[in-house]
Design an enzyme around this catalytic site. Structure first.
Site, short mmCIF file in Angstrom:
data_model
loop_
_atom_site.label_atom_id
_atom_site.label_comp_id
_atom_site.label_asym_id
_atom_site.label_seq_id
_atom_site.Cartn_x
_atom_site.Cartn_y
_atom_site.Cartn_z
N GLY A 277 86.82 -30.09 47.78
CA GLY A 277 88.20 -30.07 47.09
C GLY A 277 89.42 -30.90 47.76
O GLY A 277 90.08 -31.30 47.11
N ALA A 278 89.02 -30.99 49.03
CA ALA A 278 89.87 -31.88 49.78
C ALA A 278 89.42 -32.38 51.02
O ALA A 278 88.32 -31.51 51.58
CB ALA A 278 91.49 -31.73 49.85
N MET A 279 89.92 -33.45 51.85
CA MET A 279 89.15 -33.63 53.08
C MET A 279 90.20 -34.05 53.97
O MET A 279 91.16 -34.91 53.67
CB MET A 279 88.26 -34.61 52.98
CG MET A 279 87.58 -35.15 54.28
SD MET A 279 86.88 -33.82 55.14
CE MET A 279 86.98 -34.07 56.83
N GLU A 280 90.42 -33.13 55.28
CA GLU A 280 91.53 -33.61 56.04
C GLU A 280 91.67 -34.77 57.16
O GLU A 280 91.94 -34.90 58.12
CB GLU A 280 91.67 -32.50 57.09
CG GLU A 280 90.45 -32.19 57.96
CD GLU A 280 89.22 -31.38 57.54
OE1 GLU A 280 88.48 -31.00 58.26
OE2 GLU A 280 89.08 -31.09 56.30
N ASN A 281 91.11 -35.90 56.51
CA ASN A 281 91.11 -37.15 57.10
C ASN A 281 92.47 -37.62 57.65
O ASN A 281 93.57 -37.31 57.08
CB ASN A 281 90.63 -38.37 56.23
CG ASN A 281 89.83 -38.02 55.37
OD1 ASN A 281 88.47 -37.90 56.03
ND2 ASN A 281 89.66 -38.35 53.81
N HIS B 295 96.52 -25.99 53.59
CA HIS B 295 94.99 -26.04 54.06
C HIS B 295 94.87 -27.26 54.95
O HIS B 295 94.22 -27.18 56.08
CB HIS B 295 93.76 -25.60 53.43
CG HIS B 295 92.59 -25.50 53.93
ND1 HIS B 295 91.98 -24.35 54.34
CD2 HIS B 295 91.65 -26.42 54.24
CE1 HIS B 295 90.69 -24.56 54.69
NE2 HIS B 295 90.61 -25.92 54.94
N GLU B 296 94.89 -28.58 54.18
CA GLU B 296 94.68 -29.61 54.92
C GLU B 296 95.75 -29.94 55.84
O GLU B 296 95.31 -30.78 56.96
CB GLU B 296 94.65 -30.81 53.87
CG GLU B 296 93.53 -30.66 52.74
CD GLU B 296 92.32 -30.10 53.06
OE1 GLU B 296 91.87 -30.67 54.22
OE2 GLU B 296 91.52 -29.39 52.46
N HIS C 199 95.02 -28.50 59.31
CA HIS C 199 94.03 -29.16 60.06
C HIS C 199 94.54 -30.33 60.78
O HIS C 199 93.73 -31.04 61.79
CB HIS C 199 92.87 -29.70 59.09
CG HIS C 199 91.95 -28.89 58.55
ND1 HIS C 199 90.97 -28.15 59.52
CD2 HIS C 199 91.36 -28.65 57.49
CE1 HIS C 199 90.20 -27.46 58.80
NE2 HIS C 199 90.49 -27.60 57.46
N GLU D 161 87.45 -24.32 59.81
CA GLU D 161 87.80 -23.98 58.56
C GLU D 161 88.44 -22.72 58.46
O GLU D 161 89.16 -22.26 57.45
CB GLU D 161 86.64 -24.04 57.76
CG GLU D 161 85.91 -25.60 57.58
CD GLU D 161 87.08 -26.38 56.89
OE1 GLU D 161 88.17 -26.21 56.46
OE2 GLU D 161 86.90 -27.81 57.09
#
EC number: 3.4.11.-
Length: 927
Positions: free
Chosen positions: A348-352, A384-385, A388, A407
């Protein structure tokens, strides 16, 4: 990573029932919002369904690995300090290979911790250039002498580059390992990969990345474990006219004749899985965090930015970053926050860190086309991201067995950040439906697992991927919410701040968090360690039973199938230290702690008084009562349901239905909890009932019992509900039932531009279901021509609504053709088809015929396709499928397959025992 692996949220069913009063109203009123909202929610990931990509799994009967390169964990002899990485992605096909490629150079500086003559570093699917006859060059630093290389090779199975030396590296000394390499810029959504899209009539290519959990090694040789933090110096070479992005801001840009070299500032000390590199011709919009000089940008396709689709995400990012700074009592650690919407993205997404990547549906919002559910999706995923950036990025788990620390925490506080940005939405209440009730269904299985597993259980990449599941995300959120409730939120936040400040830029285990919460604790019956370890080190949860005649309280491990056998031992014998918030006669009482298997409380009542436990579902457990108290609660719901808190009205329904499935109470008692809903005006209790009654649909819609569910029509009562409804979503649901339950293709063609975004999924689905080939082909063209991702998603799900088998089979074939369905959407497309009662057996046959190994999303696939399984024949097929494919294995879907078998077994028993009483009760309600 955004929920969406995972873990996905199941799309609700609209307009399925027109039968008994309670059943009809529930489904009608909750249908559309459920579709618009939950079909987009990725808890956990909805990714690629490559049915033939995994290599065979290793049999447990093989000998124990002896050499360091045979182990999946790195030796502890070396520790990285910094990397200098240069990457050059080619956005056109290489003439000699016919592939898209990238080339690169990497130099990692590491410190030797123990004398060793061996270097083991991750490297996967990279062609390394030989340097002096070996795969890498070793140099000593600061006066250290580097031994010469004896031999080097690639260990494919464990994904290592192995270098044996003629002498030993010296503990305390630093060295540099240099490599030159080439890799394929593939479209596999892993590592450094390729995304494509069409704009202005031409194909465009993006080079982008996804490193979590074990894919950084596919972009450059690295020590690819979360505890191996380092500083990264990134340089990207890219075609002139394109833009290069990475985790940090640009240090310098040098334009050549055909290419540009962009060098970025060094990163903070960070893990490899948080790296990101992107080259594109995207555009952006810009904002900032007030009083903090942090650059905030939203990146996307130029057309999407020009049409304002990134505005909503930009508008909520600043306020949420401010909120998290205050909540954590720690400044945002970086100088910029880029967020980018990609046409092809697995999660869905990625917290880079500093460059968050999203699916387009999770970041872009078009108010003219997108629904309210789409808007909520953007809000919660962004929250959410951003959460993080501190919890997960600044302070990182030491190993993947504690993934829930990352998570679960982000899944909890996303609601706090979202609530701050949109305070009128009451979004914090949604965690009960989206996390607590959802994970109860999984954690009530004998094949569940603890939140924190032993490190030796999580080693191979497939085992790591398997951790990205509902337990890690939703149970993690639920138990942290419970912890916050009994500590109080201010105390919880102070402990978090202490934890984050002590371990900034380092790694931790769960006990470190308990230590810091213990320092700021309130008065508790046991330490934070003693209380919380019982919730994270053993699987499952209890059902707390209260006898209001005596005040006697008991707890018992709750299992959906009471006949199932729990093989996993528990250090606490499956008992918990349970905080019980409760009320008696409508008045909240002092919190009670159940510290043993049985206990005595002040919960005895007389007369018409009733007891309600687990107020606002603050605890992670179900509640049962003596029959007299159940009757008093049902009577209160009928006479004045508002006396019972909103969340607990949803809890009563959900607990009753699941207690009935577990044979704790009678099924008819559960059904009776729906009677009061004709007076209910809030969404959450309706949705709770819909999800539970949807189980009845799945169990009965292929048999004679389904006929009973379809008797009658109650438009007048539903219209009355609409006229007094307070909630926008409630009104939308009723409008759909009244006007569009029989929508046809002609209507859709004539009024396609006038359909409200909140109604589109139901209108599209029903029109396609009522039509044939012409209708399906018309909708397919709409899908292919859609330029807004949320609109394409609605059409893609609706195309699975057709009742024509050969069209569904054709659609299944399309799902594996990337030219027709993006790889990121393959799994969800098959699951949409399986959600159609006509398509379920077709999808199951399709999977069995094409299966050749597990993939990252196989768990989602098997969960979705087997939801209706409830016959001995289907159970036999499942077991045969497991046996037939034992050699190739199921990768990260191994646990999901076991759970599918367990659920099917329970479904068979439930149908045999409950079909007749359910039919009888519904028949009586309709007379």
């Amino acid at each position: 990573m955004a929920k969406g692996f995972y873990i996905s949220k199941n799309m609700g069913l609209a307009g399925l029932l027109m039968g008994a009063v309670a059943v009809v109203i529930i489904i009608a009123l909750a249908a559309v919002y459920d579709k618009e909202k939950t079909k987009n929610q990725n808890k956990p990931v909805d990714g690629v369904a490559m049915l033939t990509t995994a290599s065979p799994t290793t049999s447990s009967t093989l000998s124990t690995p002896k050499d360091p390169w045979e182990h999946y964990r790195l030796p502890d002899s070396l520790s990285p300090v910094s990397y200098n990485i240069t990457l050059w992605p080619r956005l056109v096909v290489n003439a000699s290979t016919g592939l898209y490629i990238f080339t690169g150079q990497s130099a990692v500086v590491f410190q030797c911790k123990k004398d060793t003559d061996l270097i083991v570093i991750h490297c996967n699917k990279l062609n390394l250039t030989l340097l002096n006859g070996h795969h890498a060059r070793l140099t000593g630093l600061d006066g250290a002498t580097a031994p010469t290389v004896k031999t080097s090779w690639l260990q494919v199975k464990t994904e290592y580059l192995v270098i044996q030396l003629n002498g030993k590296l010296t503990a305390g000394k630093s060295y540099r390992l240099s490599t030159d390499f080439q890799g394929e810029l593939a479209d596999d959504l892993k590592g450094f990969y390729r995304s494509e899209y069409t704009e202005d009539g031409g194909k465009k290519v993006v080079a982008t990345s996804q490193m979590q959990a074990t894919f950084a090694r596919k972009a450059f040789p690295c020590f690819d474990e979360p505890a191996m933090k380092a500083v990264f110096h990134i340089t990207l070479i890219h075609q002139r006219g394109t833009v290069a992005l990475s985790n940090e801001t640009v240090n310098s840009t040098i334009d050549g004749t055909e290419v540009t070299m962009t060098r970025f500032e060094p990163t903070k000390r960070m893990s490899t899985y948080l790296l990101a590199f992107i080259v594109s011709d995207f555009d952006h919009i810009t904002g900032s965090i007030e009083n903090n000089n942090v650059l905030v940008r939203i990146w996307a396709r130029r057309k999407a930015i020009a049409e304002g689709h990134g505005n909503y995400a930009l508008n909520v990012t600043g306020p949420m970053l401010n909120f998290f700074e205050r909540y954590y009592n720690a400044s945002y650690p970086l100088s910029k926050s880029d967020q980018i919407a990609l046409p092809d993205f697995n999660a869905g997404a990625m917290e880079n860190w500093g460059l968050i990547t999203y699916r387009e549906t999770a970041l872009l919002y078009d108010p003219a086309i997108s629904s309210v559910g789409n808007k909520e999706r953007v809000l919660t995923v962004v929250a959410h991201e951003l959460a993080h950036m501190w919890f997960g990025n600044l302070v990182t788990l030491r190993w993947w067995n504690d993934l829930w620390l990352n998570e679960g925490f982000a899944s909890y506080v996303e609601y706090l950040g979202a609530d701050y940005a949109e305070p009128t939405w009451n979004i914090k209440e949604q965690t009960i439906l989206n996390d607590v009730h959802k994970v109860f269904a999984v954690d009530a299985l004998a094949s569940s697992h603890p939140l924190s597993r032993k490190e030796e259980e999580v080693n191979q990449p497939d085992e790591i991927s398997e951790m990205f599941n509902t337990i890690s995300y939703s149970k993690g959120a639920a138990v942290l919410r419970m912890l916050s409730e009994f500590l109080t939120e201010p105390v919880f936040a102070r402990g978090l701040s202490s934890y984050l400040n002590e371990f900034a830029f380092n790694n931790t285990v769960y006990s470190d968090l308990w230590d810091h919460l213990q320092k700021v604790r309130m008065s508790l019956p046991h330490t934070v360690h003693d209380i919380m370890n019982r919730w994270i080190l053993q699987m499952g949860f209890p059902v707390v039973t209260i006898d209001t005649a005596t005040g006697h309280i008991t707890q018992k491990h709750f299992l959906l199938d009471p006949d199932s056998v729990v093989d996993r031992p528990s250090p606490y014998n499956y008992t918990w230290l349970v905080p019980i918030k409760w009320m008696k006669g409508g008045v909240e009482r002092e919190q009670h702690w159940l510290l043993q298997e049985t206990g005595i409380s002040n919960a005895s009542v007389s007369g018409s008084e009733w007891v309600l436990a687990n107020l606002n579902v603050s605890g992670y457990y179900r509640v049962n009562y003596d029959m007299d108290n159940w009757e008093r609660l049902l009577n209160q719901l009928t006479t004045d349901h508002t006396v019972i808190p909103l969340i607990n009205r949803a809890q009563i329904v959900d607990d009753a239905f699941n207690l009935a499935r577990a044979k704790v109470i009678n099924t008819t008692l559960a059904l009776r909890t729906t009677r009061y809903l004709s007076q209910e005006r809030d969404y959450i209790p309706w949705e709770s009932a819909l999800r539970n009654l949807n189980y009845y649909i799945l169990m009965f819609d292929r048999g004679q019992a389904y006929g009973v569910l379809q008797v009658g029509s109650h438009y007048n009562m539903i219209y009355h509900s609409f006229t007094v409804a307070k909630d926008l979503m409630f009104r939308v649901n009723v409008i759909v039932f009244l006007l569009f339950n029989d929508a046809d293709f002609v209507f859709m063609q004539l009024f396609i531009d006038r359909i409200h975004p909140n109604l589109k999924t139901t209108v599209y689905c029903n029109a396609i279901a009522a039509g044939g080939v012409a209708e399906w082909d018309f909708a397919w063209q709409m899908f292919k021509n859609a330029t807004v991702a949320t609109e394409a998603a609605k059409l893609r799900s609706s195309l699975a609504c057709t009742k024509v088998p050969w069209l569904l089979n054709r659609y299944l074939d399309y799902s594996l053709d990337p030219a027709k369905i993006r790889k990121q959407d393959c799994t969800s497309t098959i699951n949409y088809i399986a959600g159609n009662v006509v398509g379920m057996p077709l999808a199951w046959d399709f999977i069995r015929a094409r299966y050749g190994g597990g993939s990252f999303s196989f768990s989602n696939l098997i969960n979705g396709v087997t939801r209706r399984f409830s016959t001995e024949f289907e159970l036999k097929q499942l077991k045969q499928f497991k046996e037939d494919n034992a050699r190739v294995g199921f990768g990260s879907g191994t646990l999901a397959l076991e759970q599918a078998i367990e659920r099917t077994t329970a479904n068979i028993k439930w149908v045999a025992e409950n079909q007749e009483p359910v039919m009888k009760w519904l028949a009586n309600e309709c007379t």
